[in-house]
Design an enzyme around this catalytic site. Structure first.
Site, PDB file in Angstrom:
ATOM      1  N   SER A 140       0.866  -1.179   0.000  1.00 46.15           N
ATOM      2  CA  SER A 140       0.000   0.000   0.000  1.00 46.15           C
ATOM      3  C   SER A 140       0.899   1.224   0.000  1.00 46.15           C
ATOM      4  O   SER A 140       1.707   1.377  -0.912  1.00 46.15           O
ATOM      5  CB  SER A 140      -0.950  -0.046   1.202  1.00 46.15           C
ATOM      6  OG  SER A 140      -1.864   1.032   1.166  1.00 46.15           O
ATOM      7  N   HIS A 170      -2.607  -0.910  -3.298  1.00 44.31           N
ATOM      8  CA  HIS A 170      -3.736   0.002  -3.129  1.00 44.31           C
ATOM      9  C   HIS A 170      -3.501   1.263  -3.947  1.00 44.31           C
ATOM     10  O   HIS A 170      -2.477   1.928  -3.804  1.00 44.31           O
ATOM     11  CB  HIS A 170      -3.915   0.360  -1.653  1.00 44.31           C
ATOM     12  CG  HIS A 170      -4.220  -0.825  -0.795  1.00 44.31           C
ATOM     13  ND1 HIS A 170      -3.888  -0.894   0.530  1.00 44.31           N
ATOM     14  CD2 HIS A 170      -4.821  -2.005  -1.085  1.00 44.31           C
ATOM     15  CE1 HIS A 170      -4.281  -2.053   1.027  1.00 44.31           C
ATOM     16  NE2 HIS A 170      -4.839  -2.753   0.057  1.00 44.31           N
ATOM     17  N   ASP A 175      -4.293  -4.884   5.978  1.00 44.71           N
ATOM     18  CA  ASP A 175      -4.622  -5.732   4.833  1.00 44.71           C
ATOM     19  C   ASP A 175      -3.484  -6.719   4.582  1.00 44.71           C
ATOM     20  O   ASP A 175      -2.308  -6.354   4.594  1.00 44.71           O
ATOM     21  CB  ASP A 175      -4.862  -4.872   3.589  1.00 44.71           C
ATOM     22  CG  ASP A 175      -5.529  -5.649   2.465  1.00 44.71           C
ATOM     23  OD1 ASP A 175      -6.219  -6.647   2.763  1.00 44.71           O
ATOM     24  OD2 ASP A 175      -5.358  -5.264   1.302  1.00 44.71           O
TER      25      ASP A 175
END
Length: 199
Positions: free
Chosen positions: A19, A46, A139
């Protein structure tokens, strides 16, 4: 160096999640993998869905691997990196066929590393290698649990070397990680596991 990771009759997929700070981490990781890598690489990074993404172009210029945005129903091939498109979950089915879905956000994100990792665990079991790189949030943590529970191998970027340590710390916190490594060492371990460095 000997690796104690479980050896099935060969690994068949590498999956990576990142991310914040992840583009730089992916450049380092993918740039150190050979163009003839004998497995496909699936990536969740992401991305802001409001902007057209150029991540495949950016990464493709820095690695000998082929890099593309994943497409629904696409068949995976060795030596190719498949990146989850913005705002779509990426899943993989047994046999290496990809699926994209715009189902609900998971932990406030879409694409979700957890969903991809869980699908990889189901499709590949002990033949999967999962990597968690720089990022904020949690995540990937549930996903590495799933990969490990099916006999796969889990590699996490050492949180102290990550630009953003949230995702690596959450993954390490599961207690189901095989390797915690500085970013620059991860590719060498993957090369060893998939057999590109065997004599």
């Amino acid at each position: 160096m000997q690796f104690s990771a479980p050896q099935s009759d060969g690994f068949e997929v590498v999956v990576a999640a990142s991310s914040a700070g992840g583009i730089n981490a992916l450049v380092v990781l993918l740039g150190a993998l050979p163009g003839d890598l004998p497995v496909p690489v699936l990536v969740v990074q992401h991305l802001d869905p409001r902007h057209r993404t150029v991540i495949a172009d950016v990464l493709g210029r820095r690695t000998p691997l082929a890099v593309k945005l994943a497409e629904d129903h696409e068949q995976t091939h060795p030596g190719t990196v498949y990146i989850a498109p913005p705002d779509r979950h990426l899943l993989v089915r047994p046999g290496g066929r990809l699926a994209l879905t715009d189902s609900e956000l998971v932990h406030f994100v879409r694409p979700s590393a957890d969903l991809l990792f869980e699908s990889v665990a189901g499709a590949y079991g002990p033949k999967a290698i999962a990597c968690v790189l720089s990022g904020t949030g949690r995540d990937g943590a549930m996903g590495v649990d799933a990969v490990k529970s099916r006999g796969g191998t889990v590699i996490v970027q050492d949180p102290s070397t990550a630009e953003f340590s949230g995702m690596p710390e959450a993954a390490v916190g599961t207690g189901t990680v095989d390797f915690v490594l500085p970013l620059e060492e991860i590719a060498a371990v993957i090369r060893g596991l998939v057999g590109t460095e065997k004599q």
